[in-house]
Enzyme design. Sequence first.
Site, PDB file in Angstrom:
ATOM      1  CE  LYS A 197      57.857  58.345   2.853  1.00  0.00           C
ATOM      2  NZ  LYS A 197      57.192  57.672   1.731  1.00  0.00           N
ATOM      3  CG  ASP A 213      63.378  48.268  15.600  1.00  0.00           C
ATOM      4  OD1 ASP A 213      63.468  47.031  15.624  1.00  0.00           O
ATOM      5  OD2 ASP A 213      62.902  48.941  16.527  1.00  0.00           O
ATOM      6  CE1 TYR A 265      62.865  53.818  17.094  1.00  0.00           C
ATOM      7  CE2 TYR A 265      64.355  52.012  17.582  1.00  0.00           C
ATOM      8  CZ  TYR A 265      63.201  52.489  17.003  1.00  0.00           C
ATOM      9  OH  TYR A 265      62.363  51.624  16.335  1.00  0.00           O
ATOM     10  CG  ASP A 315      61.799  42.707  14.185  1.00  0.00           C
ATOM     11  OD1 ASP A 315      63.017  42.502  14.335  1.00  0.00           O
ATOM     12  OD2 ASP A 315      60.993  42.786  15.139  1.00  0.00           O
ATOM     13  CG  ASP A 362      57.083  54.437   0.983  1.00  0.00           C
ATOM     14  OD1 ASP A 362      58.268  54.476   0.614  1.00  0.00           O
ATOM     15  OD2 ASP A 362      56.253  55.313   0.681  1.00  0.00           O
TER      16      ASP A 362
END
Length: 369
Positions: free
Chosen positions: A189, A245, A141, A249, A221
Amino acid sequence: MKLKVLVVAGDGIGPEVTAEASRILRSVAELGGYEFEFREALIGGAAIKAQGTPLPQATLDGALESDAVLLGAVGGNEFNSLPPDKRPEAGLLQIRQALGGFANLRPAFAHPALAANSPLKPEVIDGADILFVRELLGGLYFGEPRQWDREAGSAWNTMRYTRDEVIRVARVAFELAQKRRKKLTSVDKANVLEVSQLWRATVTEVAKDYPDVTLDHQYVDAMSMHLMNTPRSYDVVLTENLFGDILSDESAVITGSLGMLPSATIGGQVNLYEPVHGSAPDIAGKGLANPLGAILTAAMLLRHSGNLEQDAAAIETAVRKVLEQGYRTADLARSEKDKKMVLSTQEMGKQVHETLNEIIDRRQAMHAV
Ligand code: NAD
Protein backbone atom coordinates in the site's frame (compact mmCIF):
# COMPACT_ATOMS: atom_id res chain seq x y z
CA MET A 1 17.17 -40.00 1.38
CA LYS A 2 16.40 -39.67 5.09
CA LEU A 3 13.70 -37.51 6.65
CA LYS A 4 12.62 -37.23 10.29
CA VAL A 5 9.00 -36.14 10.51
CA LEU A 6 7.23 -35.20 13.72
CA VAL A 7 3.47 -35.68 13.41
CA VAL A 8 1.47 -33.48 15.77
CA ALA A 9 -2.10 -34.42 14.95
CA GLY A 10 -3.79 -32.14 17.49
CA ASP A 11 -7.54 -31.99 17.99
CA GLY A 12 -10.87 -32.56 16.27
CA ILE A 13 -10.36 -33.72 12.70
CA GLY A 14 -6.56 -33.22 13.04
CA PRO A 15 -5.86 -36.90 13.87
CA GLU A 16 -8.21 -38.10 11.09
CA VAL A 17 -6.63 -36.06 8.31
CA THR A 18 -3.00 -36.44 9.44
CA ALA A 19 -3.50 -40.24 9.53
CA GLU A 20 -4.27 -40.11 5.79
CA ALA A 21 -1.39 -37.71 5.05
CA SER A 22 1.03 -39.94 7.00
CA ARG A 23 -0.20 -43.01 5.14
CA ILE A 24 0.64 -41.27 1.86
CA LEU A 25 4.11 -40.28 3.10
CA ARG A 26 4.84 -43.83 4.28
CA SER A 27 3.82 -45.17 0.91
CA VAL A 28 6.09 -42.69 -0.95
CA ALA A 29 8.97 -43.75 1.33
CA GLU A 30 8.35 -47.45 0.74
CA LEU A 31 8.04 -47.16 -3.04
CA GLY A 32 10.94 -44.73 -3.38
CA GLY A 33 13.25 -46.61 -1.00
CA TYR A 34 13.56 -43.54 1.26
CA GLU A 35 14.11 -43.69 5.00
CA PHE A 36 11.39 -41.63 6.65
CA GLU A 37 11.21 -41.75 10.43
CA PHE A 38 7.88 -40.77 11.97
CA ARG A 39 7.37 -39.70 15.55
CA GLU A 40 4.19 -38.49 17.17
CA ALA A 41 3.67 -35.81 19.80
CA LEU A 42 0.85 -33.95 21.49
CA ILE A 43 -0.26 -30.39 20.88
CA GLY A 44 -3.33 -28.25 21.56
CA GLY A 45 -6.32 -29.59 23.47
CA ALA A 46 -4.98 -33.16 23.42
CA ALA A 47 -1.83 -31.91 25.18
CA ILE A 48 -3.82 -29.82 27.68
CA LYS A 49 -5.83 -32.89 28.65
CA ALA A 50 -2.78 -35.16 28.97
CA GLN A 51 -0.20 -32.74 30.35
CA GLY A 52 -1.91 -29.48 31.28
CA THR A 53 -0.17 -27.36 28.63
CA PRO A 54 -0.91 -26.78 24.92
CA LEU A 55 2.75 -27.20 23.92
CA PRO A 56 4.63 -29.70 26.11
CA GLN A 57 8.42 -29.34 26.22
CA ALA A 58 8.76 -32.86 24.72
CA THR A 59 6.78 -31.75 21.66
CA LEU A 60 8.91 -28.67 21.20
CA ASP A 61 12.15 -30.64 21.65
CA GLY A 62 10.90 -33.32 19.24
CA ALA A 63 10.00 -30.65 16.69
CA LEU A 64 13.40 -28.98 16.89
CA GLU A 65 15.12 -32.36 16.40
CA SER A 66 13.08 -33.15 13.26
CA ASP A 67 13.50 -32.21 9.61
CA ALA A 68 9.81 -31.36 9.27
CA VAL A 69 6.71 -31.04 11.43
CA LEU A 70 3.33 -32.16 10.10
CA LEU A 71 0.51 -30.59 12.07
CA GLY A 72 -3.22 -31.40 11.93
CA ALA A 73 -5.24 -28.69 13.69
CA VAL A 74 -5.86 -27.50 17.21
CA GLY A 75 -8.86 -26.22 19.12
CA GLY A 76 -12.11 -27.39 20.64
CA ASN A 77 -15.21 -25.85 22.18
CA GLU A 78 -14.46 -27.31 25.61
CA PHE A 79 -11.38 -25.04 25.88
CA ASN A 80 -13.11 -21.81 24.88
CA SER A 81 -13.43 -20.54 28.47
CA LEU A 82 -9.65 -20.76 29.12
CA PRO A 83 -7.54 -17.57 28.99
CA PRO A 84 -5.92 -17.02 25.57
CA ASP A 85 -2.43 -18.11 26.66
CA LYS A 86 -3.75 -21.44 28.01
CA ARG A 87 -5.90 -22.37 25.03
CA PRO A 88 -4.99 -24.95 22.35
CA GLU A 89 -4.32 -22.17 19.82
CA ALA A 90 -1.53 -20.83 22.07
CA GLY A 91 0.36 -24.08 21.45
CA LEU A 92 0.16 -23.47 17.71
CA LEU A 93 1.43 -19.90 17.95
CA GLN A 94 4.26 -21.02 20.24
CA ILE A 95 5.44 -23.82 17.96
CA ARG A 96 5.28 -21.54 14.89
CA GLN A 97 7.41 -18.96 16.67
CA ALA A 98 9.88 -21.49 18.07
CA LEU A 99 10.47 -23.06 14.65
CA GLY A 100 11.09 -19.59 13.22
CA GLY A 101 9.57 -19.97 9.75
CA PHE A 102 9.06 -16.53 8.22
CA ALA A 103 7.64 -17.47 4.81
CA ASN A 104 4.16 -18.94 4.74
CA LEU A 105 3.36 -20.61 1.43
CA ARG A 106 -0.27 -21.07 0.51
CA PRO A 107 -1.15 -22.38 -2.93
CA ALA A 108 -4.58 -21.56 -4.33
CA PHE A 109 -5.32 -23.87 -7.22
CA ALA A 110 -8.50 -24.26 -9.26
CA HIS A 111 -9.13 -27.99 -9.60
CA PRO A 112 -11.06 -28.33 -12.88
CA ALA A 113 -13.20 -31.10 -11.40
CA LEU A 114 -14.33 -28.75 -8.63
CA ALA A 115 -15.06 -25.73 -10.83
CA ALA A 116 -18.74 -25.79 -9.86
CA ASN A 117 -17.81 -25.55 -6.16
CA SER A 118 -16.45 -22.02 -6.47
CA PRO A 119 -18.81 -19.04 -6.38
CA LEU A 120 -16.70 -17.62 -9.23
CA LYS A 121 -17.58 -18.52 -12.82
CA PRO A 122 -15.72 -21.59 -14.15
CA GLU A 123 -14.31 -19.54 -17.05
CA VAL A 124 -12.81 -17.07 -14.55
CA ILE A 125 -11.05 -19.62 -12.34
CA ASP A 126 -10.16 -22.15 -15.04
CA GLY A 127 -6.37 -22.57 -14.96
CA ALA A 128 -5.83 -20.39 -11.88
CA ASP A 129 -2.74 -21.53 -10.01
CA ILE A 130 -1.40 -19.02 -7.47
CA LEU A 131 1.23 -19.40 -4.79
CA PHE A 132 0.97 -16.88 -1.98
CA VAL A 133 4.15 -16.13 -0.07
CA ARG A 134 3.12 -14.34 3.10
CA GLU A 135 5.65 -12.86 5.51
CA LEU A 136 4.74 -14.45 8.83
CA LEU A 137 6.89 -13.06 11.64
CA GLY A 138 6.74 -9.29 11.16
CA GLY A 139 4.41 -6.42 10.39
CA LEU A 140 1.35 -5.33 12.29
CA TYR A 141 0.83 -8.62 14.14
CA PHE A 142 4.15 -8.37 15.99
CA GLY A 143 5.10 -4.67 15.87
CA GLU A 144 5.61 -2.75 19.12
CA PRO A 145 4.26 -0.58 20.64
CA ARG A 146 0.78 -2.04 20.71
CA GLN A 147 -1.91 -1.27 23.22
CA TRP A 148 -5.56 -0.72 23.93
CA ASP A 149 -5.73 2.15 26.40
CA ARG A 150 -9.26 1.69 27.67
CA GLU A 151 -9.27 4.81 29.82
CA ALA A 152 -8.20 7.04 26.98
CA GLY A 153 -10.51 5.19 24.59
CA SER A 154 -7.66 4.69 22.17
CA ALA A 155 -5.72 1.74 20.75
CA TRP A 156 -2.70 1.37 18.50
CA ASN A 157 -0.61 -1.20 16.69
CA THR A 158 2.64 -0.76 14.82
CA MET A 159 3.35 -1.93 11.32
CA ARG A 160 7.12 -2.25 11.12
CA TYR A 161 9.50 -4.06 8.78
CA THR A 162 13.25 -4.00 8.48
CA ARG A 163 14.96 -4.16 5.12
CA ASP A 164 16.47 -7.54 6.05
CA GLU A 165 13.07 -9.00 6.88
CA VAL A 166 11.81 -7.97 3.45
CA ILE A 167 14.92 -9.23 1.65
CA ARG A 168 14.75 -12.73 3.14
CA VAL A 169 11.10 -13.33 2.30
CA ALA A 170 11.46 -11.71 -1.14
CA ARG A 171 14.31 -14.12 -1.95
CA VAL A 172 12.07 -17.09 -1.07
CA ALA A 173 9.35 -15.73 -3.36
CA PHE A 174 11.70 -15.02 -6.29
CA GLU A 175 13.28 -18.47 -6.02
CA LEU A 176 9.85 -20.11 -6.05
CA ALA A 177 8.82 -17.98 -9.03
CA GLN A 178 11.92 -19.17 -10.90
CA LYS A 179 10.66 -22.75 -10.52
CA ARG A 180 7.16 -21.80 -11.70
CA ARG A 181 5.96 -19.37 -14.39
CA LYS A 182 8.56 -16.71 -13.49
CA LYS A 183 6.12 -14.00 -12.54
CA LEU A 184 6.00 -12.26 -9.18
CA THR A 185 3.42 -9.80 -7.95
CA SER A 186 4.40 -7.88 -4.82
CA VAL A 187 1.47 -6.42 -2.90
CA ASP A 188 1.68 -3.30 -0.75
CA LYS A 189 0.00 0.00 0.00
CA ALA A 190 2.92 2.20 -1.02
CA ASN A 191 0.65 5.12 -1.98
CA VAL A 192 -0.13 5.61 1.73
CA LEU A 193 2.22 3.65 4.02
CA GLU A 194 5.94 4.27 4.58
CA VAL A 195 6.37 0.59 5.52
CA SER A 196 5.05 -0.28 2.08
CA GLN A 197 7.44 2.19 0.45
CA LEU A 198 10.34 0.38 2.14
CA TRP A 199 8.78 -2.94 1.07
CA ARG A 200 8.44 -1.86 -2.57
CA ALA A 201 11.93 -0.33 -2.79
CA THR A 202 13.50 -3.45 -1.24
CA VAL A 203 11.63 -5.94 -3.41
CA THR A 204 12.61 -3.90 -6.50
CA GLU A 205 16.25 -4.07 -5.40
CA VAL A 206 16.12 -7.84 -4.76
CA ALA A 207 14.55 -8.33 -8.21
CA LYS A 208 17.89 -7.33 -9.83
CA ASP A 209 19.28 -10.72 -8.72
CA TYR A 210 16.45 -12.54 -10.52
CA PRO A 211 16.38 -11.04 -14.03
CA ASP A 212 14.44 -14.05 -15.36
CA VAL A 213 11.46 -13.24 -13.10
CA THR A 214 9.00 -10.51 -14.14
CA LEU A 215 8.09 -8.35 -11.17
CA ASP A 216 5.06 -6.16 -10.83
CA HIS A 217 3.68 -4.24 -7.85
CA GLN A 218 0.02 -3.89 -6.92
CA TYR A 219 -1.77 -1.98 -4.21
CA VAL A 220 -3.58 -4.31 -1.85
CA ASP A 221 -7.01 -2.74 -2.43
CA ALA A 222 -6.79 -3.11 -6.21
CA MET A 223 -5.30 -6.57 -5.81
CA SER A 224 -8.26 -7.81 -3.76
CA MET A 225 -10.48 -6.97 -6.74
CA HIS A 226 -8.17 -8.24 -9.51
CA LEU A 227 -7.76 -11.52 -7.64
CA MET A 228 -11.45 -12.27 -8.10
CA ASN A 229 -11.68 -10.88 -11.66
CA THR A 230 -8.52 -12.34 -13.17
CA PRO A 231 -7.07 -14.98 -10.83
CA ARG A 232 -5.35 -16.63 -13.80
CA SER A 233 -3.06 -13.64 -14.26
CA TYR A 234 -1.12 -14.39 -11.05
CA ASP A 235 1.73 -16.78 -10.43
CA VAL A 236 3.62 -16.03 -7.17
CA VAL A 237 2.16 -13.33 -4.94
CA LEU A 238 4.43 -11.84 -2.26
CA THR A 239 2.88 -9.91 0.60
CA GLU A 240 3.45 -8.76 4.15
CA ASN A 241 1.73 -10.42 7.09
CA LEU A 242 -1.65 -8.66 7.34
CA PHE A 243 -2.28 -8.31 3.60
CA GLY A 244 -1.26 -11.94 3.11
CA ASP A 245 -3.62 -13.14 5.80
CA ILE A 246 -6.55 -11.45 4.10
CA LEU A 247 -5.68 -12.14 0.45
CA SER A 248 -4.82 -15.81 0.93
CA ASP A 249 -8.16 -16.42 2.65
CA GLU A 250 -9.92 -14.55 -0.16
CA SER A 251 -8.18 -16.78 -2.68
CA ALA A 252 -9.68 -19.85 -0.98
CA VAL A 253 -12.84 -19.24 -3.00
CA ILE A 254 -10.89 -20.28 -6.09
CA THR A 255 -10.47 -23.77 -4.65
CA GLY A 256 -14.03 -24.13 -3.45
CA SER A 257 -13.52 -25.77 -0.03
CA LEU A 258 -11.45 -25.04 3.04
CA GLY A 259 -10.72 -28.76 3.28
CA MET A 260 -8.65 -28.64 0.08
CA LEU A 261 -6.02 -26.09 1.14
CA PRO A 262 -2.45 -26.96 2.14
CA SER A 263 0.23 -24.71 3.62
CA ALA A 264 3.90 -24.71 4.50
CA THR A 265 5.92 -22.37 6.65
CA ILE A 266 9.56 -22.33 5.68
CA GLY A 267 12.79 -20.46 6.26
CA GLY A 268 13.22 -21.17 9.99
CA GLN A 269 15.06 -23.89 11.84
CA VAL A 270 12.46 -26.54 10.96
CA ASN A 271 9.69 -26.24 8.38
CA LEU A 272 6.10 -26.58 9.55
CA TYR A 273 3.39 -28.09 7.36
CA GLU A 274 -0.32 -27.80 8.12
CA PRO A 275 -3.58 -27.78 6.22
CA VAL A 276 -5.22 -24.36 6.36
CA HIS A 277 -8.44 -25.54 8.03
CA GLY A 278 -9.07 -25.76 11.77
CA SER A 279 -10.13 -28.66 13.98
CA ALA A 280 -13.74 -28.58 12.72
CA PRO A 281 -15.35 -29.85 15.96
CA ASP A 282 -18.75 -29.97 14.20
CA ILE A 283 -17.66 -32.94 12.07
CA ALA A 284 -14.86 -34.48 14.16
CA GLY A 285 -14.88 -38.25 14.66
CA LYS A 286 -17.56 -38.86 12.02
CA GLY A 287 -15.38 -39.69 9.03
CA LEU A 288 -16.68 -36.55 7.28
CA ALA A 289 -13.41 -34.58 7.13
CA ASN A 290 -11.83 -33.93 3.78
CA PRO A 291 -8.23 -35.23 4.04
CA LEU A 292 -7.08 -33.70 0.72
CA GLY A 293 -5.78 -30.46 2.28
CA ALA A 294 -3.63 -32.55 4.63
CA ILE A 295 -2.53 -34.86 1.80
CA LEU A 296 -1.56 -31.87 -0.37
CA THR A 297 0.30 -30.54 2.68
CA ALA A 298 2.28 -33.82 2.69
CA ALA A 299 3.19 -33.08 -0.94
CA MET A 300 4.52 -29.67 0.13
CA LEU A 301 6.57 -31.39 2.83
CA LEU A 302 8.21 -33.65 0.24
CA ARG A 303 8.86 -30.69 -2.07
CA HIS A 304 10.28 -28.22 0.47
CA SER A 305 11.90 -30.45 3.12
CA GLY A 306 12.71 -33.55 1.07
CA ASN A 307 13.53 -31.94 -2.28
CA LEU A 308 11.40 -34.75 -3.75
CA GLU A 309 9.66 -32.78 -6.48
CA GLN A 310 8.63 -35.82 -8.53
CA ASP A 311 6.91 -37.47 -5.57
CA ALA A 312 5.24 -34.21 -4.52
CA ALA A 313 3.90 -33.79 -8.06
CA ALA A 314 2.75 -37.44 -8.08
CA ILE A 315 0.62 -36.81 -4.98
CA GLU A 316 -0.91 -33.72 -6.58
CA THR A 317 -1.66 -35.70 -9.74
CA ALA A 318 -3.25 -38.48 -7.67
CA VAL A 319 -5.54 -35.97 -5.95
CA ARG A 320 -6.49 -34.46 -9.30
CA LYS A 321 -7.27 -37.90 -10.78
CA VAL A 322 -9.40 -38.98 -7.85
CA LEU A 323 -11.43 -35.77 -8.17
CA GLU A 324 -11.72 -36.24 -11.94
CA GLN A 325 -13.05 -39.75 -11.34
CA GLY A 326 -15.86 -38.05 -9.43
CA TYR A 327 -14.94 -39.05 -5.86
CA ARG A 328 -15.91 -36.47 -3.26
CA THR A 329 -15.94 -35.95 0.48
CA ALA A 330 -19.16 -34.51 1.91
CA ASP A 331 -17.89 -30.88 1.84
CA LEU A 332 -17.23 -31.18 -1.91
CA ALA A 333 -20.52 -32.79 -2.90
CA ARG A 334 -22.81 -30.19 -4.45
CA SER A 335 -24.72 -31.92 -7.24
CA GLU A 336 -26.89 -35.06 -7.01
CA LYS A 337 -24.20 -36.84 -9.05
CA ASP A 338 -21.53 -35.76 -6.53
CA LYS A 339 -23.62 -36.96 -3.62
CA LYS A 340 -23.61 -40.51 -5.02
CA MET A 341 -19.79 -40.50 -4.95
CA VAL A 342 -19.23 -39.36 -1.37
CA LEU A 343 -16.45 -41.12 0.50
CA SER A 344 -15.45 -41.05 4.16
CA THR A 345 -12.14 -39.50 5.25
CA GLN A 346 -10.46 -42.91 5.27
CA GLU A 347 -11.96 -44.02 1.98
CA MET A 348 -10.79 -40.81 0.28
CA GLY A 349 -7.32 -41.32 1.74
CA LYS A 350 -7.30 -44.89 0.44
CA GLN A 351 -8.43 -43.81 -3.01
CA VAL A 352 -5.60 -41.27 -3.29
CA HIS A 353 -3.18 -43.84 -1.88
CA GLU A 354 -4.08 -46.43 -4.52
CA THR A 355 -3.94 -43.90 -7.36
CA LEU A 356 -0.58 -42.62 -6.15
CA ASN A 357 0.83 -46.15 -6.02
CA GLU A 358 -0.24 -46.69 -9.64
CA ILE A 359 1.43 -43.42 -10.71
CA ILE A 360 4.69 -44.25 -8.94
CA ASP A 361 4.66 -47.86 -10.19
CA ARG A 362 4.20 -46.62 -13.76
CA ARG A 363 7.00 -44.09 -13.33
CA GLN A 364 9.34 -46.75 -11.99
CA ALA A 365 8.44 -49.14 -14.79
CA MET A 366 9.26 -46.43 -17.35
CA HIS A 367 12.62 -45.79 -15.70
CA ALA A 368 13.36 -49.51 -15.73
CA VAL A 369 12.85 -49.74 -19.52
P1 NAD B 1 -12.61 -24.75 10.91
O1 NAD B 1 -11.64 -24.61 9.80
O2 NAD B 1 -12.29 -25.77 11.92
O3 NAD B 1 -14.06 -25.07 10.31
C1 NAD B 1 -14.81 -24.16 9.52
C2 NAD B 1 -15.87 -24.95 8.72
O4 NAD B 1 -15.24 -25.69 7.69
C3 NAD B 1 -16.62 -25.97 9.58
O5 NAD B 1 -17.95 -26.05 9.15
C4 NAD B 1 -15.92 -27.27 9.28
O6 NAD B 1 -16.74 -28.40 9.42
C5 NAD B 1 -15.47 -27.08 7.84
N1 NAD B 1 -14.21 -27.77 7.58
C6 NAD B 1 -12.97 -27.40 8.01
N2 NAD B 1 -12.06 -28.29 7.60
C7 NAD B 1 -12.72 -29.23 6.91
C8 NAD B 1 -12.31 -30.43 6.26
N3 NAD B 1 -11.03 -30.83 6.22
N4 NAD B 1 -13.26 -31.19 5.66
C9 NAD B 1 -14.55 -30.80 5.68
N5 NAD B 1 -15.00 -29.69 6.27
C10 NAD B 1 -14.09 -28.91 6.89
O7 NAD B 1 -12.74 -23.31 11.59
P2 NAD B 1 -13.58 -22.87 12.87
O8 NAD B 1 -14.88 -23.63 12.93
O9 NAD B 1 -13.59 -21.41 12.83
O10 NAD B 1 -12.70 -23.30 14.11
C11 NAD B 1 -12.82 -24.53 14.82
C12 NAD B 1 -11.66 -24.65 15.79
O11 NAD B 1 -10.44 -24.75 15.05
C13 NAD B 1 -11.49 -23.44 16.71
O12 NAD B 1 -11.13 -23.89 17.98
C14 NAD B 1 -10.38 -22.64 16.06
O13 NAD B 1 -9.67 -21.84 16.96
C15 NAD B 1 -9.52 -23.75 15.51
N6 NAD B 1 -8.66 -23.37 14.35
C16 NAD B 1 -7.46 -23.95 14.30
C17 NAD B 1 -6.64 -23.72 13.21
C18 NAD B 1 -5.33 -24.45 13.14
O14 NAD B 1 -5.11 -25.36 13.92
N7 NAD B 1 -4.47 -24.10 12.22
C19 NAD B 1 -7.08 -22.90 12.16
C20 NAD B 1 -8.34 -22.34 12.24
C21 NAD B 1 -9.14 -22.59 13.34
